[in-house]
Design an enzyme around this catalytic site. Structure first.
Site, PDB file in Angstrom:
ATOM      1  N   GLY A 124       1.839 -17.006  -7.429  1.00  0.00           N
ATOM      2  CA  GLY A 124       1.034 -17.638  -6.386  1.00  0.00           C
ATOM      3  C   GLY A 124       1.895 -18.051  -5.204  1.00  0.00           C
TER       4      GLY A 124
ATOM      5  CE  LYS B 121      -4.034   2.134   0.251  1.00  0.00           C
ATOM      6  NZ  LYS B 121      -4.895   2.434   1.378  1.00  0.00           N
TER       7      LYS B 121
ATOM      8  CG  HIS C 198     -22.933  15.857  -6.389  1.00  0.00           C
ATOM      9  ND1 HIS C 198     -22.599  14.997  -7.408  1.00  0.00           N
ATOM     10  CD2 HIS C 198     -22.872  17.117  -6.899  1.00  0.00           C
ATOM     11  CE1 HIS C 198     -22.358  15.708  -8.498  1.00  0.00           C
ATOM     12  NE2 HIS C 198     -22.511  16.988  -8.218  1.00  0.00           N
TER      13      HIS C 198
ATOM     14  N   GLY D 111      -1.854 -12.256 -11.308  1.00  0.00           N
ATOM     15  CA  GLY D 111      -2.830 -12.225 -10.215  1.00  0.00           C
ATOM     16  C   GLY D 111      -2.688 -10.894  -9.487  1.00  0.00           C
TER      17      GLY D 111
ATOM     18  N   GLY E 192       1.113  -9.769  -9.075  1.00  0.00           N
ATOM     19  CA  GLY E 192       1.738  -9.366 -10.333  1.00  0.00           C
ATOM     20  C   GLY E 192       1.246  -8.006 -10.792  1.00  0.00           C
TER      21      GLY E 192
ATOM     22  CD  GLU F 234      -2.307  -5.397  -5.076  1.00  0.00           C
ATOM     23  OE1 GLU F 234      -3.485  -5.228  -4.745  1.00  0.00           O
ATOM     24  OE2 GLU F 234      -1.446  -5.830  -4.282  1.00  0.00           O
TER      25      GLU F 234
HETATM   26  P1  FAD Z   1       1.173 -14.938   7.508  1.00  0.00           P
HETATM   27  O1  FAD Z   1       0.906 -13.493   7.646  1.00  0.00           O
HETATM   28  O2  FAD Z   1       2.003 -15.354   6.353  1.00  0.00           O
HETATM   29  O3  FAD Z   1       1.854 -15.386   8.882  1.00  0.00           O
HETATM   30  C1  FAD Z   1       2.391 -16.649   9.109  1.00  0.00           C
HETATM   31  C2  FAD Z   1       3.643 -16.547   9.941  1.00  0.00           C
HETATM   32  O4  FAD Z   1       4.014 -17.832  10.423  1.00  0.00           O
HETATM   33  C3  FAD Z   1       4.833 -16.024   9.151  1.00  0.00           C
HETATM   34  O5  FAD Z   1       5.530 -15.055   9.885  1.00  0.00           O
HETATM   35  C4  FAD Z   1       5.678 -17.280   8.955  1.00  0.00           C
HETATM   36  O6  FAD Z   1       7.051 -16.996   8.744  1.00  0.00           O
HETATM   37  C5  FAD Z   1       5.419 -17.991  10.259  1.00  0.00           C
HETATM   38  N1  FAD Z   1       5.705 -19.438  10.234  1.00  0.00           N
HETATM   39  C6  FAD Z   1       5.627 -20.285   9.191  1.00  0.00           C
HETATM   40  N2  FAD Z   1       5.892 -21.550   9.571  1.00  0.00           N
HETATM   41  C7  FAD Z   1       6.128 -21.490  10.902  1.00  0.00           C
HETATM   42  C8  FAD Z   1       6.423 -22.473  11.876  1.00  0.00           C
HETATM   43  N3  FAD Z   1       6.505 -23.767  11.573  1.00  0.00           N
HETATM   44  N4  FAD Z   1       6.639 -22.059  13.151  1.00  0.00           N
HETATM   45  C9  FAD Z   1       6.550 -20.737  13.473  1.00  0.00           C
HETATM   46  N5  FAD Z   1       6.245 -19.776  12.592  1.00  0.00           N
HETATM   47  C10 FAD Z   1       6.036 -20.149  11.321  1.00  0.00           C
HETATM   48  N6  FAD Z   1      -4.291  -9.131   1.923  1.00  0.00           N
HETATM   49  C11 FAD Z   1      -5.202  -8.141   2.028  1.00  0.00           C
HETATM   50  O7  FAD Z   1      -6.240  -8.347   2.668  1.00  0.00           O
HETATM   51  N7  FAD Z   1      -5.012  -6.917   1.461  1.00  0.00           N
HETATM   52  C12 FAD Z   1      -3.895  -6.634   0.768  1.00  0.00           C
HETATM   53  O8  FAD Z   1      -3.748  -5.534   0.257  1.00  0.00           O
HETATM   54  C13 FAD Z   1      -2.930  -7.648   0.627  1.00  0.00           C
HETATM   55  N8  FAD Z   1      -1.798  -7.404  -0.043  1.00  0.00           N
HETATM   56  C14 FAD Z   1      -0.871  -8.393  -0.169  1.00  0.00           C
HETATM   57  C15 FAD Z   1       0.290  -8.106  -0.889  1.00  0.00           C
HETATM   58  C16 FAD Z   1       1.234  -9.094  -1.056  1.00  0.00           C
HETATM   59  C17 FAD Z   1       2.478  -8.775  -1.850  1.00  0.00           C
HETATM   60  C18 FAD Z   1       1.045 -10.366  -0.474  1.00  0.00           C
HETATM   61  C19 FAD Z   1       2.084 -11.432  -0.641  1.00  0.00           C
HETATM   62  C20 FAD Z   1      -0.085 -10.652   0.248  1.00  0.00           C
HETATM   63  C21 FAD Z   1      -1.058  -9.654   0.411  1.00  0.00           C
HETATM   64  N9  FAD Z   1      -2.226  -9.892   1.119  1.00  0.00           N
HETATM   65  C22 FAD Z   1      -3.166  -8.904   1.225  1.00  0.00           C
HETATM   66  C23 FAD Z   1      -2.496 -11.195   1.745  1.00  0.00           C
HETATM   67  C24 FAD Z   1      -2.179 -11.162   3.260  1.00  0.00           C
HETATM   68  O9  FAD Z   1      -0.880 -10.689   3.459  1.00  0.00           O
HETATM   69  C25 FAD Z   1      -2.335 -12.564   3.837  1.00  0.00           C
HETATM   70  O10 FAD Z   1      -3.624 -13.034   3.549  1.00  0.00           O
HETATM   71  C26 FAD Z   1      -2.128 -12.594   5.352  1.00  0.00           C
HETATM   72  O11 FAD Z   1      -0.888 -12.061   5.710  1.00  0.00           O
HETATM   73  C27 FAD Z   1      -2.241 -14.037   5.858  1.00  0.00           C
HETATM   74  O12 FAD Z   1      -2.014 -14.082   7.228  1.00  0.00           O
HETATM   75  P2  FAD Z   1      -1.613 -15.450   7.949  1.00  0.00           P
HETATM   76  O13 FAD Z   1      -1.546 -15.118   9.390  1.00  0.00           O
HETATM   77  O14 FAD Z   1      -2.462 -16.537   7.497  1.00  0.00           O
HETATM   78  O15 FAD Z   1      -0.158 -15.787   7.410  1.00  0.00           O
HETATM   79  P1  NDP Z   2      -2.558 -15.602  -7.675  1.00  0.00           P
HETATM   80  O1  NDP Z   2      -2.862 -17.030  -7.482  1.00  0.00           O
HETATM   81  O2  NDP Z   2      -3.596 -14.586  -7.467  1.00  0.00           O
HETATM   82  O3  NDP Z   2      -1.986 -15.396  -9.162  1.00  0.00           O
HETATM   83  C1  NDP Z   2      -0.944 -16.175  -9.647  1.00  0.00           C
HETATM   84  C2  NDP Z   2      -0.650 -15.799 -11.087  1.00  0.00           C
HETATM   85  O4  NDP Z   2       0.512 -16.501 -11.518  1.00  0.00           O
HETATM   86  C3  NDP Z   2      -1.767 -16.184 -12.035  1.00  0.00           C
HETATM   87  O5  NDP Z   2      -1.852 -15.201 -13.038  1.00  0.00           O
HETATM   88  C4  NDP Z   2      -1.268 -17.522 -12.598  1.00  0.00           C
HETATM   89  O6  NDP Z   2      -1.762 -17.790 -13.885  1.00  0.00           O
HETATM   90  C5  NDP Z   2       0.215 -17.272 -12.670  1.00  0.00           C
HETATM   91  N1  NDP Z   2       1.024 -18.497 -12.618  1.00  0.00           N
HETATM   92  C6  NDP Z   2       0.889 -19.524 -11.750  1.00  0.00           C
HETATM   93  N2  NDP Z   2       1.852 -20.439 -11.970  1.00  0.00           N
HETATM   94  C7  NDP Z   2       2.586 -19.993 -13.010  1.00  0.00           C
HETATM   95  C8  NDP Z   2       3.725 -20.489 -13.686  1.00  0.00           C
HETATM   96  N3  NDP Z   2       4.285 -21.645 -13.339  1.00  0.00           N
HETATM   97  N4  NDP Z   2       4.239 -19.767 -14.706  1.00  0.00           N
HETATM   98  C9  NDP Z   2       3.673 -18.593 -15.058  1.00  0.00           C
HETATM   99  N5  NDP Z   2       2.597 -18.053 -14.444  1.00  0.00           N
HETATM  100  C10 NDP Z   2       2.067 -18.742 -13.417  1.00  0.00           C
HETATM  101  O7  NDP Z   2      -1.301 -15.341  -6.752  1.00  0.00           O
HETATM  102  P2  NDP Z   2      -0.617 -14.001  -6.259  1.00  0.00           P
HETATM  103  O8  NDP Z   2       0.765 -14.378  -5.931  1.00  0.00           O
HETATM  104  O9  NDP Z   2      -0.842 -12.892  -7.211  1.00  0.00           O
HETATM  105  O10 NDP Z   2      -1.414 -13.660  -4.931  1.00  0.00           O
HETATM  106  C11 NDP Z   2      -1.524 -14.615  -3.872  1.00  0.00           C
HETATM  107  C12 NDP Z   2      -2.659 -14.252  -2.969  1.00  0.00           C
HETATM  108  O11 NDP Z   2      -2.284 -13.167  -2.140  1.00  0.00           O
HETATM  109  C13 NDP Z   2      -3.903 -13.779  -3.695  1.00  0.00           C
HETATM  110  O12 NDP Z   2      -4.743 -14.851  -4.005  1.00  0.00           O
HETATM  111  C14 NDP Z   2      -4.554 -12.843  -2.727  1.00  0.00           C
HETATM  112  O13 NDP Z   2      -5.502 -13.505  -1.969  1.00  0.00           O
HETATM  113  C15 NDP Z   2      -3.399 -12.364  -1.852  1.00  0.00           C
HETATM  114  N6  NDP Z   2      -3.134 -10.966  -2.197  1.00  0.00           N
HETATM  115  C16 NDP Z   2      -4.096 -10.033  -1.961  1.00  0.00           C
HETATM  116  C17 NDP Z   2      -3.907  -8.733  -2.330  1.00  0.00           C
HETATM  117  C18 NDP Z   2      -4.972  -7.731  -2.088  1.00  0.00           C
HETATM  118  O14 NDP Z   2      -5.878  -7.994  -1.319  1.00  0.00           O
HETATM  119  N7  NDP Z   2      -4.917  -6.577  -2.716  1.00  0.00           N
HETATM  120  C19 NDP Z   2      -2.676  -8.300  -2.963  1.00  0.00           C
HETATM  121  C20 NDP Z   2      -1.737  -9.369  -3.169  1.00  0.00           C
HETATM  122  C21 NDP Z   2      -1.974 -10.636  -2.789  1.00  0.00           C
HETATM  123  P3  NDP Z   2      -3.058 -18.693 -14.127  1.00  0.00           P
HETATM  124  O15 NDP Z   2      -4.239 -17.766 -13.970  1.00  0.00           O
HETATM  125  O16 NDP Z   2      -2.873 -19.195 -15.502  1.00  0.00           O
HETATM  126  O17 NDP Z   2      -3.044 -19.786 -13.104  1.00  0.00           O
END
Ligand code: FAD
Ligand code: NDP
EC number: 1.8.1.9
Length: 512
Positions: free
Chosen positions: A307, A85, A485, A217, A220, A222
């Site tokens: 993903g 963000k 508005h 997805g 990618g 963002e």
């Molecule tokens: P996590 O936050 O991943 O926490 C799990 C923790 O457990 C990690 O610190 C990990 O290292 C730790 N861990 C793993 N294995 C072990 C173990 N065996 N013992 C101890 N600790 C361990 N969601 C939104 O709602 N809005 C967004 O704008 C958004 N943007 C995103 C942008 C990106 C680039 C990404 C990657 C994700 C985004 N998400 C967003 C998704 C969001 O970040 C996740 O859904 C959320 O963080 C999941 O929380 P969690 O607690 O399940 O896992």
């Molecule tokens: P996504 O699953 O959303 O997207 C993965 C993308 O990678 C798809 O376009 C997929 O294509 C492509 N892909 C998968 N495997 C391959 C491969 N082997 N080679 C080439 N392309 C491939 O995953 P993201 O990593 O983007 O996000 C993970 C999750 O994190 C999201 O589902 C979301 O819930 C969370 N997130 C939320 C955000 C938010 O709330 N704003 C921001 C960022 C993450 P194909 O469609 O063909 O499978």
């Protein structure tokens, strides 16, 4: 030992076992062990403590292949929502500076450029402050926190080791697995050696330059957009379609909006290898899966956004007998695994949205059910979400395709319209992709099934409508709501054109 003595001892053992079973309690070190200190784990741990439980929470981050690591708080805080963000905001401000000139601001240097290192430093400083506050919060709430991986020894016992020290064990009546996920790498030459992921980009110590973003997805799109907004040159490699699973029309509009802003797309293409050239740049070979044509290009950075995989591999789940599916944990509607006292919440759950607020609420509700007698289940339906591209896309409920599939094409009505945000006029910003639609039932008051919006601050716009939709919002109520508005959100209250009518959904002015 005599037979008589033996009988006496075994009778005593049976009696102890009976009384333990009568009391219904075996003594454990903790009421709850939480594995993972991210959005889900922390919410669950804190709520459990608030309800009188003794809680131990483990969190540990393994460094990425290029060595990036971070502190307590999980993905959202460190390498997800928050830094994303902030970079999104940084890129929007770049646009705003140019708009300011049109609004009469004297911005002397028209060739304004961001300072990547300064931006990264500011973002990382903010993250470190959140890490600190999170730690203090756990201490104040008396959640015991251990910075270590945790793994099952048996269904009630977790093994861990602090800073390479001796192995220790903790037992708990309940265990909640909240370990989240990490980005995937494709199984191709050079992927981990030369590519980075969202785990690295927010702390990347050099300018990304020309960047290949593989994956279309959320991550990618963002990342490509904030890189473009910051003046770099991103190309998105799309395996199938952009934002698969989302409303098609909205996804295609979003892609068109990105193209208009200069983001390049390589369609139906997959990477084959990454090599470092003599000049340090990265040669990426790839294949178009439609034409079967092979090609290559040179980039400064390759970012995998393909993903995420669930972090089950270090948990030793077989020792607990927990069922998994495709790197994720299978749970029922109570987030219980097949082992009744072991639960899972957040991204590690199979088949649920990977979103931070979903993780938080499900963790909190689980703790209330375990320790406060609550019966409330997490409702995973109609979760609103936003893709943070420069014109953001936000939606709640069904896509048009999903509504057609579940209700039949003759039983739904789609209200839609393009609109012109007032603030776009002076800087002459493109309004071509400002569009919204409501997918509704066709009969009665027309219950709304899904709302979709592309435009400024989409998340802020849709959040309130999401509550309305969960409360049974109808088209009748929506159109009886007086708008505010001039806003863009008010456009939802003026949706009068149906797709079925074939009328032009383009407005003549901002206020028609
Ligand atoms: P996590 O936050 O991943 O926490 C799990 C923790 O457990 C990690 O610190 C990990 O290292 C730790 N861990 C793993 N294995 C072990 C173990 N065996 N013992 C101890 N600790 C361990 N969601 C939104 O709602 N809005 C967004 O704008 C958004 N943007 C995103 C942008 C990106 C680039 C990404 C990657 C994700 C985004 N998400 C967003 C998704 C969001 O970040 C996740 O859904 C959320 O963080 C999941 O929380 P969690 O607690 O399940 O896992
Ligand atoms: P996504 O699953 O959303 O997207 C993965 C993308 O990678 C798809 O376009 C997929 O294509 C492509 N892909 C998968 N495997 C391959 C491969 N082997 N080679 C080439 N392309 C491939 O995953 P993201 O990593 O983007 O996000 C993970 C999750 O994190 C999201 O589902 C979301 O819930 C969370 N997130 C939320 C955000 C938010 O709330 N704003 C921001 C960022 C993450 P194909 O469609 O063909 O499978």
């Amino acid at each position: 030992m005599s037979l008589w003595k033996l009988l006496q001892v075994s009778s005593a053992i049976r009696s102890i076992a009976r009384s333990a079973s009568y009391l219904g309690k075996v003594k454990y070190d903790y009421d709850l062990v939480v594995l993972g200190g991210g959005s889900a784990g922390l919410a669950c741990a804190k709520e459990a403590v608030d309800n009188g439980a003794r809680v131990l929470c483990f969190d540990y981050v393994k460094p990425t292949p290029v060595g990036t690591k971070w502190g307590l708080g999980g993905t959202c805080v460190n390498v997800g929502c928050i830094p994303k963000k902030l970079m999104h905001q940084a890129s929007l401000l770049g646009e705003a500076v140019h708009e300011a000139v049109a609004y009469g601001w004297n911005v002397n240097d028209q060739n304004i450029k961001p300072d990547w290192q300064k931006l990264v430093k500011s973002v990382q400083n903010h993250i470190k402050s959140v890490n600190w506050v999170t730690r203090v919060d756990l201490r104040d709430k008396k959640v015991e926190y251990v910075n270590s991986m945790g793994a099952f020894v048996d269904p009630h016992t977790i093994e861990y080791s602090v800073k390479g020290g001796p192995k220790q064990q903790a037992t708990a009546e309940y265990v909640v697995v909240a370990v989240g996920g990490r980005p995937r790498y494709p199984p191709i030459l050079g992927a981990t050696e030369f590519g980075i992921t969202s785990d690295d980009i927010f702390s990347y110590d050099r300018e990304p330059g020309r960047t290949l973003v593989v994956g279309a997805g959320y991550v990618g799109l963002e990342c490509a957009c904030f890189l473009k907004g910051l003046g770099y040159d991103p190309t998105v490699m799309v395996r199938s379609i952009v934002l698969r699973g989302f409303d098609r029309q909205m996804s295609e509009l979003l892609e068109a909006m990105m193209s208009e802003r200069g983001v390049q797309f390589l369609h139906t293409t997959i990477p084959s290898s990454v090599e470092r050239q003599g000049d340090g740049r990265l040669l990426v070979k790839y294949r178009n899966t439609t034409t079967e044509k092979e090609d290559s290009d040179v980039f400064d950075t390759v970012l995998w956004a393909i993903g995420r995989k669930g972090l089950i591999e270090d948990l030793n789940l077989p020792a607990a007998g927990v069922e998994t599916k495709n790197d994720k944990i299978v749970v029922d509607s109570k987030e219980a695994t097949n082992v009744p006292h072991i639960f899972a919440v957040g991204d590690i759950i199979h088949g649920r949205p990977e979103l931070s607020p979903v993780a938080i609420l499900s963790g909190r509700l689980l703790a209330r059910r375990l320790f406060a007698g609550s019966k409330q289940l997490m409702d995973y339906a109609d979760v609103a979400t936003t893709v943070f591209t420069p014109l953001e896309y936000s939606c709640v409920g069904m896509s048009e395709e999903m509504a057609i599939q579940t209700h039949g094409p003759d039983n739904i009505e789609v209200f839609h319209g393009y609109y012109k945000p007032t603030e776009f006029f002076i800087p002459r910003k493109s309004v071509r992709h400002c569009y919204l639609k409501a997918v509704a039932e066709i009969t009665g008051d027309q219950k709304i099934l899904g709302l979709h919006y592309i435009g400024p601050v989409a998340g802020e716009v849709i959040q309130g409508f999401a509550a309305a939709l969960k409360s049974g919002l109808t088209v009748k109520t929506l159109l009886n709501t007086v708008g505010i508005h001039p806003t863009t959100a008010e456009e939802f209250t003026r949706l009068s054109i149906t797709k079925r009518s074939g009328r032009d959904p383009t407005p003549a002015s901002c206020c028609s």
